[in-house]
Structure formats: structure tokens, C-alpha cells
Enzyme design. Sequence first.
Site, PDB file in Angstrom:
ATOM      1  CB  CYS A   5     -30.002  26.612  11.209  1.00 40.24           C
ATOM      2  SG  CYS A   5     -29.496  26.827  12.917  1.00 40.24           S
ATOM      3  CB  ALA A  58     -27.557  12.713  -3.107  1.00 39.04           C
TER       4      ALA A  58
HETATM    5  N1  NAD Z   1     -28.916  25.325  16.922  1.00 30.71           N
HETATM    6  C1  NAD Z   1     -27.965  25.624  16.063  1.00 30.71           C
HETATM    7  O1  NAD Z   1     -27.277  24.758  15.528  1.00 30.71           O
HETATM    8  C2  NAD Z   1     -27.670  27.067  15.733  1.00 30.71           C
HETATM    9  C3  NAD Z   1     -26.497  27.384  15.052  1.00 30.71           C
HETATM   10  C4  NAD Z   1     -26.217  28.723  14.762  1.00 30.71           C
HETATM   11  C5  NAD Z   1     -27.134  29.703  15.124  1.00 30.71           C
HETATM   12  N2  NAD Z   1     -28.282  29.364  15.769  1.00 30.71           N
HETATM   13  C6  NAD Z   1     -29.189  30.446  16.160  1.00 30.71           C
HETATM   14  O2  NAD Z   1     -28.999  30.694  17.546  1.00 30.71           O
HETATM   15  C7  NAD Z   1     -30.238  31.058  18.158  1.00 30.71           C
HETATM   16  C8  NAD Z   1     -30.533  30.127  19.317  1.00 30.71           C
HETATM   17  O3  NAD Z   1     -30.730  28.826  18.791  1.00 30.71           O
HETATM   18  P1  NAD Z   1     -30.804  27.532  19.730  1.00 30.71           P
HETATM   19  O4  NAD Z   1     -30.915  26.354  18.830  1.00 30.71           O
HETATM   20  O5  NAD Z   1     -29.736  27.603  20.749  1.00 30.71           O
HETATM   21  O6  NAD Z   1     -32.222  27.829  20.446  1.00 30.71           O
HETATM   22  P2  NAD Z   1     -32.953  27.014  21.608  1.00 30.71           P
HETATM   23  O7  NAD Z   1     -34.387  27.100  21.312  1.00 30.71           O
HETATM   24  O8  NAD Z   1     -32.300  25.674  21.780  1.00 30.71           O
HETATM   25  O9  NAD Z   1     -32.609  27.863  22.926  1.00 30.71           O
HETATM   26  C9  NAD Z   1     -33.088  29.143  23.185  1.00 30.71           C
HETATM   27  C10 NAD Z   1     -33.228  29.294  24.695  1.00 30.71           C
HETATM   28  O10 NAD Z   1     -33.499  30.659  25.020  1.00 30.71           O
HETATM   29  C11 NAD Z   1     -34.350  30.689  26.164  1.00 30.71           C
HETATM   30  N3  NAD Z   1     -34.953  32.023  26.256  1.00 30.71           N
HETATM   31  C12 NAD Z   1     -35.815  32.622  25.416  1.00 30.71           C
HETATM   32  N4  NAD Z   1     -36.084  33.880  25.833  1.00 30.71           N
HETATM   33  C13 NAD Z   1     -35.374  34.086  26.965  1.00 30.71           C
HETATM   34  C14 NAD Z   1     -35.213  35.181  27.868  1.00 30.71           C
HETATM   35  N5  NAD Z   1     -35.837  36.354  27.667  1.00 30.71           N
HETATM   36  N6  NAD Z   1     -34.406  35.025  28.933  1.00 30.71           N
HETATM   37  C15 NAD Z   1     -33.767  33.858  29.152  1.00 30.71           C
HETATM   38  N7  NAD Z   1     -33.862  32.803  28.333  1.00 30.71           N
HETATM   39  C16 NAD Z   1     -34.665  32.904  27.250  1.00 30.71           C
HETATM   40  C17 NAD Z   1     -35.300  29.539  25.922  1.00 30.71           C
HETATM   41  O11 NAD Z   1     -35.923  29.105  27.117  1.00 30.71           O
HETATM   42  C18 NAD Z   1     -34.363  28.490  25.318  1.00 30.71           C
HETATM   43  O12 NAD Z   1     -33.835  27.629  26.307  1.00 30.71           O
HETATM   44  C19 NAD Z   1     -31.275  31.038  17.050  1.00 30.71           C
HETATM   45  O13 NAD Z   1     -31.392  32.332  16.515  1.00 30.71           O
HETATM   46  C20 NAD Z   1     -30.666  30.115  16.023  1.00 30.71           C
HETATM   47  O14 NAD Z   1     -31.105  30.385  14.723  1.00 30.71           O
HETATM   48  C21 NAD Z   1     -28.572  28.075  16.094  1.00 30.71           C
END
Ligand code: NAD
Length: 439
Positions: free
Chosen positions: A263, A255
Site C-alpha cells: 500500500c 525507526a
Molecule cells: N493489502 C492491504 O493491506 C490493503 C489494505 C487496504 C486497502 N488495500 C487496497 O485494496 C485493493 C485490493 O488489494 P489486495 O492486496 O487485496 O489485492 P490482491 O492483489 O491481493 O487481490 C486482488 C484480487 O482481485 C482479483 N481480480 C482482479 N480483477 C478481477 C475481476 N475482474 N474479477 C474477479 N477478480 C479479479 C485478482 O485475481 C486478485 O486475486 C487495492 O486497491 C489495495 O490498494 C489493500
Amino acid sequence: MRIAIIGTGYVGLVSGACFSDFGHEVVCVDKDAGKIEALERGIMPIFEPGLGQLVARNVEGRRLSFTTDLKRAVDGAEAVFIAVGTPSRRGDGHADLSYVYSAAGEIAEALTGPAVIVTKSTVPVGTGDEVERIIREAAPGVRTSVVSNPEFLREGAAIEDFKHPDRIVVGAEDDRAAEVMREIYRPLYLNRAPLLFTSRRTAELIKYAANAFLATKITFINEIADLCESLGADVQDVSRGIGLDRRIGSKFLHAGPGYGGSCFPKDTIALLKTAEDNQAPLRIVEAVVSVNDTRKRAMGRKVIRALGDEARGKTVALLGLTFKPNTDDMRDAPSISIVQALEDAGVNVRGYDPEGMEQARPLMPGVDLYDSPYEAAAGAHAVVLVTEWDVLRALDLRRLAATMAEPVLVDLRNIYPPDEVRAAGLAWHGVGRPQLESA
Ligand SMILES: NC(=O)c1ccc[n+]([C@@H]2O[C@H](COP(=O)([O-])OP(=O)(O)OC[C@H]3O[C@@H](n4cnc5c(N)ncnc54)[C@H](O)[C@@H]3O)[C@@H](O)[C@H]2O)c1
């Protein structure tokens, strides 16, 4: 194998570093030149335990490199991972897929030979179909397959999770793509991590269903905690009592102040949108989202009650600001709503976090941030434990009490045994546990 990863955030950077550690040749791409520049100088743009060493080792081994030049990274890559953000779309809560689709377009333009395009970002069902359409249209002559490979890592334990996953989900529509994915994950596969092959749409849904289920588990125990408070029962014992049942399991039954992070909040809402659009409403998830939303602010009210008759003008120190320990991620952290509720009631708020203060600062401009929990607590009328960082698990409670204006501890993570807190001279308030007379 040559791999390109588009997006060097939490998921892209950890995936890239781990794939290179498996022996693949990886190029990580990001649009953010500052991020790439820092990485090239060995500076990590995020706080994630062990990441700096892992990156350094593989850069030195010439298996891992960074660039802003997507074309150069994709040219000759056998697999291209899309790991860009999919935040909530402003206004309606659908997943914003603009980053995914623009990455797909850029990849298509850069492709020169056969490649498997892998969506690692969390994306609604059907996104893979659209990515495929974009790539086929822009690169009609190139042999490509589009695969879904959702990521389940947890921030704070990302490397361990990536290298020892409970399962790897691959949604592939053809054998060649499946074979490439098997090759990429071979080192984990040899360690017996189950590789689960499904259809692409199914893989996309698995990610949302998993997050919605975990969010439900957290929210369930949080509501049980509220009931415990009304009944004088102890939610810690209820959690243990149900968690020992292997059909239930003990994880995600603590809790607390409600789930946050990058996410669960956005993914639960995006799943509801998909359900709504497909006339298959998910009533349980609807309740989870609404209960969790109201809970965060309710935690602010809990603190206000702990301040006694008059909260206005008093000072509260929040310890732990990130949405969970071992990350600097402040996205949708419960601390943000708690600060808002306290400030609305005229309370002066201070804060301390081991890693998240830089990210927290713009999100809570009225909060004075301190370099240590003791400095933040000095002169305060209550200390609130919001996030269970290790450094906050063994505070010297007597030292804390001695410097406070009023010795009150609100433990939103139930870290400290109430007796210990009272013995140190502090009034104790926890979550879902009997509130006995203060010592
Ligand atoms: N953070 C987590 O714990 C986690 C876990 C599982 C899944 N996810 C999923 O993974 C995905 C990424 O999450 P994150 O937390 O790593 O995101 P984030 O925002 O930390 O990183 C995304 C990166 O992508 C870059 N980017 C965007 N468009 C681009 C392009 N066209 N070319 C090059 N770079 C580009 C951005 O500049 C940024 O640095 C999301 O869909 C999220 O839901 C995240």
C-alpha cells in the site's frame, strides 16, 4: 443482506469472511481459478492469522461461498464490492485502474436488479465517477448507486482491524446507498465504530491522505534516527519522548529500514500524481517518497559497513524477509533492496522467513533460503534482523554467535538491547542508537 465481493485477495477475502461472520450472505469472486479452487478445499491463498478458521466457520454456516462466475455472484446481490488490485501503472506511477474498470463493466453486464456498487479498492479521486459512468452506460435500466468505502485494515492484523475499526468511511451520494451501507456495517456500528459519511470524492481522498500521513510519520522518525546516529543520541528515547505527547501518538514512530508493502509505496506515488495533475503539489509527500526510496538501499550499505574492511565474498543472513511480520506479502519489502545492495557488493546472501519464503524465492533468486534462523546464520559473517517476527524476538543469541564465522548482529528493528547482544558475544549495530565500543 446478499453481498458479492469482486477480487478475493487480502482485502476481498478478509472483507467477505468478516461480512459473512456478521450474518450476511456473501459470495466472493475471483478470476484466478486456482485461488477459488484452493478456497473451496479450505486452503487459504494468503497467510493471515485467524483467517482459515473464520472462513471455515462461515462456509460451514452456508453464509460464505466462492466462485469464478461473477454473473452468478452479482445476480440478486444488494451490494457488490470491488476489491481488485490497483497497482502502480508501469512507467508513470499513476494507479492502474484497469482492473477496477473492467470489474465495473462485468458487474454492469451481470446486474439484474437494484444494487449498490461499493469501491473498496484504493482508488484516486474521481474513480467512483468513472465507475458510475461505466455502469450507467452498460446497465441504463437498473437502479444503481456507486459508493466509496476505502479499507484501512493492516495485513497481519486484518480480521481484528476489520471487526474493530477506528472508523468506517463511506462516501455516498444518495440516502438509499447510505442506508444500505449502514445496514451492512450495523454490527460494527452497534459496537460504536464511528461511521463517517462524506462525499464520494472526499472518501477516496481520505484513504490516500491517511496512508501518506502514516508514511510521513515513519519517514520522519527514520530521518531523526539518522540524525541520532550522527549525534550519539538514541532514537528509541526520542520516539518515546515525542510519542507520549497525545497530539503526536506513539504509533508509527519506530525507526527501521523504511516502509514497504502493498500500500504505502504505491499509494504515496499515486497521490503525488493526483496532486500534480491538479496543480496542488504535495511537497512533503514528495520528500517522503524520495527519502524512503534511498533509505532501503542505505540499509544495505549499513550492513556492508558492519562487515568491516572487505565485504566481497562474505556471507550475510537476513532474518525476516516480508515487509512486516504476520504476512507472507513481499510486495516492495525493504529486504529486496537490501539483498540487491549486498549482492552488488559481492556478498553471499542467505535468508529465512517464517511465512514469506515461497513469495520471496522468485524475487531474490540468488539468495539461499533456510528453514530456521540458526541454519541461515551458521557460518555467516553477519546476521541482519530485517522484519520483527515474534519468532525472531527471542533468538538464543549465544547459540547464534557460536555458529557464525564472525559474530555480528545488525538489528534494523532495534529488537534486542545492545548490552544483551554484546553479552552474548556479538558485535551490535542498530538503527539510530549510540554505537558504543563492541564487547
Ligand atoms: N493489502 C492491504 O493491506 C490493503 C489494505 C487496504 C486497502 N488495500 C487496497 O485494496 C485493493 C485490493 O488489494 P489486495 O492486496 O487485496 O489485492 P490482491 O492483489 O491481493 O487481490 C486482488 C484480487 O482481485 C482479483 N481480480 C482482479 N480483477 C478481477 C475481476 N475482474 N474479477 C474477479 N477478480 C479479479 C485478482 O485475481 C486478485 O486475486 C487495492 O486497491 C489495495 O490498494 C489493500
